[in-house]
Write a protein that holds these residues in place. Structure first.
Motif, PDB file in Angstrom:
ATOM      1  N   LEU A 169       0.828  -1.172   0.000  1.00 28.68           N
ATOM      2  CA  LEU A 169       0.000   0.000   0.000  1.00 28.68           C
ATOM      3  C   LEU A 169       0.879   1.244   0.000  1.00 28.68           C
ATOM      4  O   LEU A 169       1.741   1.417   0.856  1.00 28.68           O
ATOM      5  CB  LEU A 169      -0.907   0.001   1.226  1.00 28.68           C
ATOM      6  N   ALA A 206       0.194   4.291   0.709  1.00 29.03           N
ATOM      7  CA  ALA A 206      -0.010   5.246   1.801  1.00 29.03           C
ATOM      8  C   ALA A 206       0.824   4.886   3.030  1.00 29.03           C
ATOM      9  O   ALA A 206       1.173   5.760   3.815  1.00 29.03           O
ATOM     10  CB  ALA A 206      -1.480   5.293   2.178  1.00 29.03           C
ATOM     11  N   THR A 207       1.155   3.618   3.194  1.00 25.57           N
ATOM     12  CA  THR A 207       1.917   3.215   4.378  1.00 25.57           C
ATOM     13  C   THR A 207       3.422   3.197   4.136  1.00 25.57           C
ATOM     14  O   THR A 207       4.176   3.088   5.095  1.00 25.57           O
ATOM     15  CB  THR A 207       1.481   1.820   4.851  1.00 25.57           C
ATOM     16  N   ALA A 257      -1.328  -3.084   7.687  1.00 28.16           N
ATOM     17  CA  ALA A 257      -2.769  -3.228   7.872  1.00 28.16           C
ATOM     18  C   ALA A 257      -3.224  -2.470   9.113  1.00 28.16           C
ATOM     19  O   ALA A 257      -4.274  -1.818   9.102  1.00 28.16           O
ATOM     20  CB  ALA A 257      -3.141  -4.698   7.985  1.00 28.16           C
ATOM     21  N   CYS A 305      -3.373   1.201   8.267  1.00 32.09           N
ATOM     22  CA  CYS A 305      -4.552   1.508   7.444  1.00 32.09           C
ATOM     23  C   CYS A 305      -5.827   1.503   8.279  1.00 32.09           C
ATOM     24  O   CYS A 305      -6.692   2.373   8.108  1.00 32.09           O
ATOM     25  CB  CYS A 305      -4.669   0.500   6.307  1.00 32.09           C
ATOM     26  N   ALA A 347      -5.891   4.600  10.407  1.00 34.03           N
ATOM     27  CA  ALA A 347      -6.203   5.771   9.579  1.00 34.03           C
ATOM     28  C   ALA A 347      -7.694   5.840   9.252  1.00 34.03           C
ATOM     29  O   ALA A 347      -8.245   6.934   9.115  1.00 34.03           O
ATOM     30  CB  ALA A 347      -5.389   5.726   8.288  1.00 34.03           C
ATOM     31  N   LYS A 348      -8.344   4.696   9.126  1.00 34.81           N
ATOM     32  CA  LYS A 348      -9.791   4.693   8.878  1.00 34.81           C
ATOM     33  C   LYS A 348     -10.584   4.956  10.148  1.00 34.81           C
ATOM     34  O   LYS A 348     -11.701   5.472  10.094  1.00 34.81           O
ATOM     35  CB  LYS A 348     -10.239   3.358   8.275  1.00 34.81           C
TER      36      LYS A 348
END
Length: 124
Positions: free
Chosen positions: A1, A3-4, A17, A20, A23-24
């Motif tokens: 990913l 973004a990471t 994971a 992510c 972040a959500k």
């Protein structure tokens, strides 16, 4: 990913994971904390007699209605994509019904020490 990769340069799927998921969760947590604070402030100022727990029950009831409507839209015929999408939407709605009490509990823990000033004049 992608973004990471800014935070973790080596491939570590569990850490990525987790990043992510966190972040959500941050926007959900902020909205929940603000709803609790606004409900408590309006109740302390005398503008509303509705306790925050009743607002929580209202939100859970709305998500339950969403889960019921998605249950009736689950498909068992058609393409695999349509079947999978309908089942996953129903599963996510049910997961949201389980996730909301945890979210409200954590938000309540975070805003527990916040003192509200009921004497401050509010303009409506």
């Amino acid at each position: 990913l992608s973004a990471t990769y800014r935070f973790v340069t080596l491939f570590s799927p569990f850490l990525m994971a987790t990043l992510c998921i966190v972040a959500k969760l941050i926007p959900y947590m902020l909205v929940t904390a603000h709803v609790l604070l606004l409900a408590s402030e309006r109740r302390a100022a005398g503008h509303s007699k509705v306790p925050p727990f009743k607002l929580f029950l209202l939100v859970v009831a709305i998500y339950d209605l969403l889960a019921v409507s998605l249950f009736f839209s689950v498909r068992d015929s058609g393409s695999w994509l349509d079947i999978g999408n309908s089942i996953s939407q129903f599963g996510l709605a049910n997961a949201q019904c389980v996730f909301l009490p945890l979210l409200f509990g954590v938000a309540l823990h975070f805003v527990r020490g916040v003192k509200l000033d009921a004497a401050t004049p509010h303009t409506d």
